[in-house]
Design a protein around this motif. Structure first.
Motif, PDB file in Angstrom:
ATOM      1  N   LEU A 192       0.845  -1.185   0.000  1.00 37.85           N
ATOM      2  CA  LEU A 192       0.000   0.000   0.000  1.00 37.85           C
ATOM      3  C   LEU A 192       0.886   1.242   0.000  1.00 37.85           C
ATOM      4  CD1 LEU A 192      -2.585  -1.250   2.646  1.00 37.85           C
ATOM      5  CD2 LEU A 192      -2.713  -1.448   0.160  1.00 37.85           C
ATOM      6  N   GLU A 193       1.473   1.531  -1.129  1.00 36.42           N
ATOM      7  CA  GLU A 193       2.380   2.672  -1.199  1.00 36.42           C
ATOM      8  C   GLU A 193       1.582   3.969  -1.112  1.00 36.42           C
ATOM      9  OE1 GLU A 193       5.544   2.665  -3.977  1.00 36.42           O
ATOM     10  OE2 GLU A 193       5.590   0.477  -4.164  1.00 36.42           O
ATOM     11  N   PRO A 194       1.972   4.863  -0.205  1.00 33.42           N
ATOM     12  CA  PRO A 194       1.226   6.118  -0.024  1.00 33.42           C
ATOM     13  C   PRO A 194       1.080   6.891  -1.321  1.00 33.42           C
ATOM     14  CG  PRO A 194       2.839   5.820   1.735  1.00 33.42           C
ATOM     15  CD  PRO A 194       3.099   4.737   0.728  1.00 33.42           C
ATOM     16  N   GLY A 195      -0.147   7.359  -1.563  1.00 29.82           N
ATOM     17  CA  GLY A 195      -0.418   8.122  -2.768  1.00 29.82           C
ATOM     18  C   GLY A 195      -0.604   7.296  -4.018  1.00 29.82           C
ATOM     19  N   LYS A 196      -0.440   5.990  -3.905  1.00 30.87           N
ATOM     20  CA  LYS A 196      -0.507   5.119  -5.080  1.00 30.87           C
ATOM     21  C   LYS A 196      -1.669   4.122  -5.023  1.00 30.87           C
ATOM     22  CE  LYS A 196       3.423   6.853  -6.537  1.00 30.87           C
ATOM     23  NZ  LYS A 196       3.476   7.769  -7.701  1.00 30.87           N
ATOM     24  N   VAL A 197      -2.479   4.157  -3.937  1.00 32.53           N
ATOM     25  CA  VAL A 197      -3.514   3.140  -3.757  1.00 32.53           C
ATOM     26  C   VAL A 197      -4.889   3.794  -3.718  1.00 32.53           C
ATOM     27  CG1 VAL A 197      -3.197   3.210  -1.251  1.00 32.53           C
ATOM     28  CG2 VAL A 197      -4.324   1.237  -2.305  1.00 32.53           C
ATOM     29  N   THR A 198      -5.860   3.135  -4.362  1.00 29.04           N
ATOM     30  CA  THR A 198      -7.254   3.572  -4.362  1.00 29.04           C
ATOM     31  C   THR A 198      -8.113   2.465  -3.764  1.00 29.04           C
ATOM     32  OG1 THR A 198      -6.908   4.880  -6.375  1.00 29.04           O
ATOM     33  CG2 THR A 198      -9.181   4.328  -5.798  1.00 29.04           C
ATOM     34  N   PHE A 199      -8.950   2.829  -2.772  1.00 35.21           N
ATOM     35  CA  PHE A 199      -9.855   1.873  -2.151  1.00 35.21           C
ATOM     36  C   PHE A 199     -11.262   2.069  -2.703  1.00 35.21           C
ATOM     37  CE2 PHE A 199      -6.458   2.145   0.989  1.00 35.21           C
ATOM     38  CZ  PHE A 199      -6.246   0.807   1.293  1.00 35.21           C
ATOM     39  N   LYS A 204     -19.575  -6.832   3.342  1.00 34.02           N
ATOM     40  CA  LYS A 204     -19.267  -6.163   2.082  1.00 34.02           C
ATOM     41  C   LYS A 204     -17.828  -6.501   1.660  1.00 34.02           C
ATOM     42  CE  LYS A 204     -22.320  -2.280   3.217  1.00 34.02           C
ATOM     43  NZ  LYS A 204     -23.458  -2.722   2.378  1.00 34.02           N
ATOM     44  N   THR A 205     -17.470  -6.138   0.453  1.00 36.48           N
ATOM     45  CA  THR A 205     -16.120  -6.401  -0.064  1.00 36.48           C
ATOM     46  C   THR A 205     -15.416  -5.082  -0.342  1.00 36.48           C
ATOM     47  OG1 THR A 205     -16.748  -8.510  -1.070  1.00 36.48           O
ATOM     48  CG2 THR A 205     -14.776  -7.428  -1.941  1.00 36.48           C
ATOM     49  N   ILE A 206     -14.216  -4.949   0.199  1.00 36.12           N
ATOM     50  CA  ILE A 206     -13.383  -3.793  -0.100  1.00 36.12           C
ATOM     51  C   ILE A 206     -12.362  -4.175  -1.166  1.00 36.12           C
ATOM     52  CG2 ILE A 206     -11.717  -4.279   1.763  1.00 36.12           C
ATOM     53  CD1 ILE A 206     -11.399  -1.210   2.046  1.00 36.12           C
ATOM     54  N   THR A 207     -12.103  -3.257  -2.064  1.00 40.61           N
ATOM     55  CA  THR A 207     -11.104  -3.484  -3.109  1.00 40.61           C
ATOM     56  C   THR A 207      -9.969  -2.479  -2.953  1.00 40.61           C
ATOM     57  OG1 THR A 207     -12.141  -1.956  -4.696  1.00 40.61           O
ATOM     58  CG2 THR A 207     -12.914  -4.256  -4.681  1.00 40.61           C
ATOM     59  N   PHE A 208      -8.796  -2.851  -3.388  1.00 38.40           N
ATOM     60  CA  PHE A 208      -7.672  -1.922  -3.421  1.00 38.40           C
ATOM     61  C   PHE A 208      -6.920  -2.090  -4.733  1.00 38.40           C
ATOM     62  CE2 PHE A 208      -6.372  -5.730  -1.186  1.00 38.40           C
ATOM     63  CZ  PHE A 208      -5.143  -6.061  -1.735  1.00 38.40           C
ATOM     64  N   ASP A 209      -6.557  -0.959  -5.311  1.00 36.73           N
ATOM     65  CA  ASP A 209      -5.887  -0.925  -6.607  1.00 36.73           C
ATOM     66  C   ASP A 209      -4.634  -0.067  -6.436  1.00 36.73           C
ATOM     67  OD1 ASP A 209      -5.167  -0.905  -9.284  1.00 36.73           O
ATOM     68  OD2 ASP A 209      -7.216  -0.568  -9.994  1.00 36.73           O
ATOM     69  N   VAL A 210      -3.455  -0.686  -6.556  1.00 31.42           N
ATOM     70  CA  VAL A 210      -2.186  -0.003  -6.338  1.00 31.42           C
ATOM     71  C   VAL A 210      -1.489   0.162  -7.682  1.00 31.42           C
ATOM     72  CG1 VAL A 210      -0.022   0.016  -5.053  1.00 31.42           C
ATOM     73  CG2 VAL A 210      -2.023  -1.155  -4.092  1.00 31.42           C
ATOM     74  N   LEU A 211      -1.262   1.404  -8.086  1.00 29.58           N
ATOM     75  CA  LEU A 211      -0.606   1.681  -9.362  1.00 29.58           C
ATOM     76  C   LEU A 211       0.663   2.473  -9.087  1.00 29.58           C
ATOM     77  CD1 LEU A 211      -0.553   1.596 -12.444  1.00 29.58           C
ATOM     78  CD2 LEU A 211      -1.967   3.665 -12.454  1.00 29.58           C
ATOM     79  N   THR A 212       1.812   1.846  -9.311  1.00 30.93           N
ATOM     80  CA  THR A 212       3.108   2.490  -9.107  1.00 30.93           C
ATOM     81  C   THR A 212       3.860   2.531 -10.433  1.00 30.93           C
ATOM     82  OG1 THR A 212       4.436   0.514  -8.639  1.00 30.93           O
ATOM     83  CG2 THR A 212       3.148   1.433  -6.806  1.00 30.93           C
ATOM     84  N   LEU A 213       5.066   3.063 -10.374  1.00 29.84           N
ATOM     85  CA  LEU A 213       5.892   3.111 -11.571  1.00 29.84           C
ATOM     86  C   LEU A 213       6.225   1.711 -12.082  1.00 29.84           C
ATOM     87  CD1 LEU A 213       7.558   4.957 -13.483  1.00 29.84           C
ATOM     88  CD2 LEU A 213       9.452   4.724 -11.875  1.00 29.84           C
ATOM     89  N   PHE A 214       6.208   0.716 -11.185  1.00 27.11           N
ATOM     90  CA  PHE A 214       6.680  -0.615 -11.530  1.00 27.11           C
ATOM     91  C   PHE A 214       5.566  -1.650 -11.658  1.00 27.11           C
ATOM     92  CE2 PHE A 214      10.112   1.558  -9.376  1.00 27.11           C
ATOM     93  CZ  PHE A 214      11.174   1.331 -10.228  1.00 27.11           C
ATOM     94  N   HIS A 215       4.509  -1.517 -10.880  1.00 26.02           N
ATOM     95  CA  HIS A 215       3.490  -2.556 -10.842  1.00 26.02           C
ATOM     96  C   HIS A 215       2.097  -1.944 -10.752  1.00 26.02           C
ATOM     97  CE1 HIS A 215       6.816  -5.107  -8.970  1.00 26.02           C
ATOM     98  NE2 HIS A 215       6.486  -5.752 -10.058  1.00 26.02           N
TER      99      HIS A 215
END
Length: 435
Positions: free
Chosen positions: A376-383, A415-426
């Protein structure tokens, strides 16, 4: 842009392959040198985008070393195995200034000595003897800031011994080469193969050393993580080892101690290995072990491979839990010999292990913990939530594996929580059922 070099009728030719989106590849050729070219090495300056060539000519059957267009005067009388590396940012990061220095290495075939020089700009500094004992091949380098790790293959008592020499002062001085401990592999009946693979610097600045070994009908590829003195098994396949290549991506900048269990959540290494019968294999890009694809074979729908070169790993960001690599490939016939001098470019997409997480609710607040295979890189994850009526009101990232998520919903259970992490690498995507 991908670069390759070839020797064509005594010319050293640089080939460039530009692959713009939705168009045909643009191919370019540039003659770098002419003469009795014997061997060459290319290095990319990430600041200027310029390729720096180093090569050996043999005008009278005796090797002479050239670097960036200039002949280098040396004590050696018969030079071979040129290698050059810059001190610049590691894989995937942006170089914002000219590299402060580089390290040039080469070997004298007459004496067996391996020499190194610190290079600043166009000035190749004083010549140093790196190794004076018997070796196979020359030296290769990885550089991170002022730290330099050099790999050589020593010959002691008739045995090949991979060894590392290090510098902490930007290549001004080096330690004597120290053998890498391969006790475990040797006890299993494997012996190291000659390797010219360079040490790799990952995005966190750690050094990794690829090592190929051969056993009775079985090949083994290892990654030696230098700072932690840890040997990670990457690939084990049937057959005779052809070539190993390695690209390394740690999970994040902060997870330098996660080396994987062979299935998931590893240091992020990708090892690529070919066997002499033309098969090409890869390890999982985050597993720390050889688990992708299921049979590890990359070219199952392709002709056999005589030789290859793998690019750095990258992600388009379009599809989660997938990374890609580009390959330059020379095809082989049924007995492993090159079919022609043509070089092909292929891209393979490789699935990453799916992230695993837990989520526990206290009223409208969630405590989320990622157990493996994402950070969960700060600034890179959306819940988000499977219920579109639930809104996120605040997110606090405690560390790379823990976050607190506040919502406007008083009852989140089931309920279901989702997380989407978008970084320079992954790009990592995962879900968790809320308890």
């Amino acid at each position: 842009m991908t670069w390759a070099a070839s020797v064509e009728r005594h010319r050293l030719v640089l080939h460039s392959y530009l692959l713009p989106a939705a168009s045909e590849p643009q191919l370019g050729r540039q003659t770098l040198a002419e003469g009795a070219i014997w061997r060459a090495h290319l290095t990319l300056n990430k600041y200027t985008g310029r390729v720096c060539p180093t090569w050996v000519t043999r005008p009278n059957g005796r090797g002479e070393i050239w670097h960036d267009g200039h002949r280098i005067e040396t004590q050696g009388k018969n030079i071979d195995f040129p290698f050059f590396a810059y001190s610049q940012v590691p894989i995937g990061l942006v170089q914002t200034e000219e590299p402060p220095f580089g390290v040039l290495g080469y070997k004298c075939r007459d004496t067996g000595r391996i020499y190194v020089r610190r290079v600043e700009g166009s000035d190749a500094g004083a010549e140093q003897i790196l190794v004076a004992e018997d070796t196979i091949g020359g030296a290769s380098f990885g550089i991170s800031n002022n730290d330099v790790v050099c790999r050589v293959d020593l010959i002691r008592d008739g045995q090949l011994i991979p060894a590392l020499s290090t510098s902490n002062d930007g290549g001004r001085s080096f330690t004597p080469p120290q053998p890498i401990d391969l006790t475990s592999a040797l006890e299993q009946g494997f012996v190291p193969c000659p390797g010219y693979q360079k040490p790799i610097v990952d995005k966190g600045g750690s050094f990794h050393m690829p090592i190929g070994l051969q056993g009775e009908g079985e090949a083994l590829a290892l990654n030696y993580v230098v700072a932690s003195d840890i040997m990670v098994e990457a690939i084990r396949v049937a057959g005779e080892l052809g070539k190993t290549d390695l690209e390394v991506f740690p999970s994040t900048l902060g997870s330098g101690n996660t080396f994987g269990n062979g299935v998931s959540d590893g240091h992020g290494l990708i090892m690529v290995v070919s066997t002499t019968d033309g098969k090409l294999f890869s390890s999982n890009s985050s597993a720390g072990g050889g688990h992708f694809p299921e049979a590890q074979l990359l070219n199952h729908e392709m002709p056999l491979v005589s030789d290859f070169s793998a690019s750095e790993c990258y992600s388009s960001g379009l599809t989660p839990n997938v990374v890609s690599m580009d390959y330059l490939v020379v095809e082989a016939d049924a007995v492993g010999r090159p079919r022609s001098g043509e070089v092909f470019i292929e891209t393979w997409d490789m699935p990453l292990p799916l992230p695993n997480a837990t989520a526990r609710a206290t009223g409208s607040r969630l405590e989320v913990e990622v157990l493996n295979d994402a950070d969960l890189e700060p600034g890179k994850v959306t819940f988000g939530f499977d219920d579109p009526t639930v809104n996120v009101t605040d997110v606090k990232i405690q560390d790379l594996r823990h976050a607190t998520v506040d919502t406007d919903c008083a009852d989140l259970s089931g309920k279901t929580i989702t997380f989407d992490v978008l970084t320079l690498f992954h790009r990592h995507y995962g879900e968790a059922l809320i308890e």
